[in-house]
Design a protein around this motif. Sequence first.
Motif, PDB file in Angstrom:
ATOM      1  N   LEU A  48       0.863  -1.184   0.000  1.00  0.00           N
ATOM      2  CA  LEU A  48       0.000   0.000   0.000  1.00  0.00           C
ATOM      3  C   LEU A  48       0.899   1.234   0.000  1.00  0.00           C
ATOM      4  N   HIS A  49       0.845   2.012  -1.087  1.00  0.00           N
ATOM      5  CA  HIS A  49       1.632   3.250  -1.193  1.00  0.00           C
ATOM      6  C   HIS A  49       0.742   4.387  -0.698  1.00  0.00           C
ATOM      7  N   LEU A  50       1.228   5.086   0.343  1.00  0.00           N
ATOM      8  CA  LEU A  50       0.330   5.983   1.084  1.00  0.00           C
ATOM      9  C   LEU A  50       0.821   7.431   1.152  1.00  0.00           C
ATOM     10  N   HIS A  51      -0.089   8.332   0.894  1.00  0.00           N
ATOM     11  CA  HIS A  51       0.050   9.768   1.174  1.00  0.00           C
ATOM     12  C   HIS A  51      -1.040  10.107   2.180  1.00  0.00           C
ATOM     13  N   ALA A  52      -0.890  11.274   2.837  1.00  0.00           N
ATOM     14  CA  ALA A  52      -1.974  11.755   3.706  1.00  0.00           C
ATOM     15  C   ALA A  52      -2.558  13.029   3.122  1.00  0.00           C
ATOM     16  N   ILE A  84       5.412   4.448   2.349  1.00  0.00           N
ATOM     17  CA  ILE A  84       5.037   5.851   2.563  1.00  0.00           C
ATOM     18  C   ILE A  84       5.731   6.733   1.525  1.00  0.00           C
ATOM     19  N   SER A  85       4.976   7.645   0.948  1.00  0.00           N
ATOM     20  CA  SER A  85       5.535   8.551  -0.058  1.00  0.00           C
ATOM     21  C   SER A  85       6.579   9.486   0.541  1.00  0.00           C
ATOM     22  N   THR A  86       7.662   9.730  -0.237  1.00  0.00           N
ATOM     23  CA  THR A  86       8.551  10.859   0.070  1.00  0.00           C
ATOM     24  C   THR A  86       8.430  11.894  -1.047  1.00  0.00           C
ATOM     25  N   VAL A 253       3.242  -4.736 -10.712  1.00  0.00           N
ATOM     26  CA  VAL A 253       2.307  -3.714 -11.188  1.00  0.00           C
ATOM     27  C   VAL A 253       1.866  -2.802 -10.055  1.00  0.00           C
ATOM     28  N   ARG A 254       1.544  -1.548 -10.421  1.00  0.00           N
ATOM     29  CA  ARG A 254       0.958  -0.626  -9.445  1.00  0.00           C
ATOM     30  C   ARG A 254      -0.301  -0.015 -10.047  1.00  0.00           C
ATOM     31  N   VAL A 255      -1.373  -0.053  -9.273  1.00  0.00           N
ATOM     32  CA  VAL A 255      -2.618   0.618  -9.641  1.00  0.00           C
ATOM     33  C   VAL A 255      -2.990   1.542  -8.473  1.00  0.00           C
ATOM     34  N   LEU A 257      -5.888   5.026  -7.154  1.00  0.00           N
ATOM     35  CA  LEU A 257      -6.469   6.309  -7.555  1.00  0.00           C
ATOM     36  C   LEU A 257      -5.438   7.440  -7.550  1.00  0.00           C
ATOM     37  N   GLU A 258      -4.288   7.238  -6.900  1.00  0.00           N
ATOM     38  CA  GLU A 258      -3.218   8.239  -7.015  1.00  0.00           C
ATOM     39  C   GLU A 258      -2.810   8.417  -8.473  1.00  0.00           C
ATOM     40  N   ASP A 259      -2.761   7.307  -9.198  1.00  0.00           N
ATOM     41  CA  ASP A 259      -2.207   7.330 -10.554  1.00  0.00           C
ATOM     42  C   ASP A 259      -3.280   7.471 -11.626  1.00  0.00           C
TER      43      ASP A 259
HETATM   44 ZN    ZN Z   1       2.882   8.703  -4.392  1.00  0.00          ZN
END
Ligand code: ZN
Length: 304
Positions: A48-52, A84-86, A253-255, A257-259
């Motif tokens: 899970l790739h996460l932003h807040a 976590i996003s940087t 693969v990455r899917v 709603l961010e992308d």
């Molecule tokens: Zn991101």
Amino acid sequence: MARKPRTIITCAITGAIHTPTMSDALPWTCEQIAGQALAASEAGASILHLHARNPENGAPSVDPVDFAPFLARIRQASDAVVNISTGGSLSLSIQDRIRPAMTFSPEMCSMNMGSMNFSFHPLAARYSEWKFDWEKTYVENSEASIFRNTFRDIREAATSLAPHGTKFEHECYDISHLYNLKFCMDTGLFKAPVFIQFVLGILGGIGADVENLVFMKRTADKLFGDDYRWSVLAAGASQIPMATTASQMGGHVRVGLEDSLFITRGKLAESNAQQVTKIRRIVEELGNEIASPDEAREILGLKG
Ligand code: ZN
Ligand code: KMH
């Protein structure tokens, strides 16, 4: 019987570029981010790739206070790998962008590998409907579209995070970013094997088509040999077609709603889980199996 190849699905839940006005499905409160992340994990996403986002207004946030509630819920209810996003958002310094990863010490975090103009493609389906004023946002006010990732920024992020043992998702938006990564590895900043996210279809980066993906893969093979694992994310409606191609080429693969806000060209997705379910079905029907979180940990050599 030989085991089927494993495909890792990453789901990028909300990001910082889309706005909640563009789609009701885009999560922005802590409850929505946690709920959609858990549903994506249930559907088959092992990372899970996460932003807040600011829970008052949905604006991108790098305040650890806005991460803490959804991270606690996700970690308690799922064994998915937390990434976590940087990247934060375009206007922020690298010190601000790495604060969430420095605070929560996740198994993974993003590492953006070059400076560029950065925008979602304003001519893509529905942007006119969203009344997105590209001229005003990105041409008249051009500084607003610069995504700054100088070698000093990259070094600052890498050396600050090194003691945490966090594995980097090296975001490469163009061929030159692969060369930047190779240079950083040669100087000892990053150690093999690296995990590369080929990012296709951002305006300012390489376009989303099969020839470009093959070119990225061939260049990575030349530079890194066996010393890398890779995944693909494509922005907008190319998301699922390019992920499908990547999975057949041996990539992950990455899917999310961010992308891409879409489930198919011109049609908005209902949720992150809907995109995960779709790519999972395709991956499995075409002969691969999806990787569990522990398999993803093993494939990528995570600290666990
Ligand atoms: Zn991101
Ligand atoms: N939004 C993606 C195209 C990051 O978070 O560091 C790139 C990204 C950047 O995920």
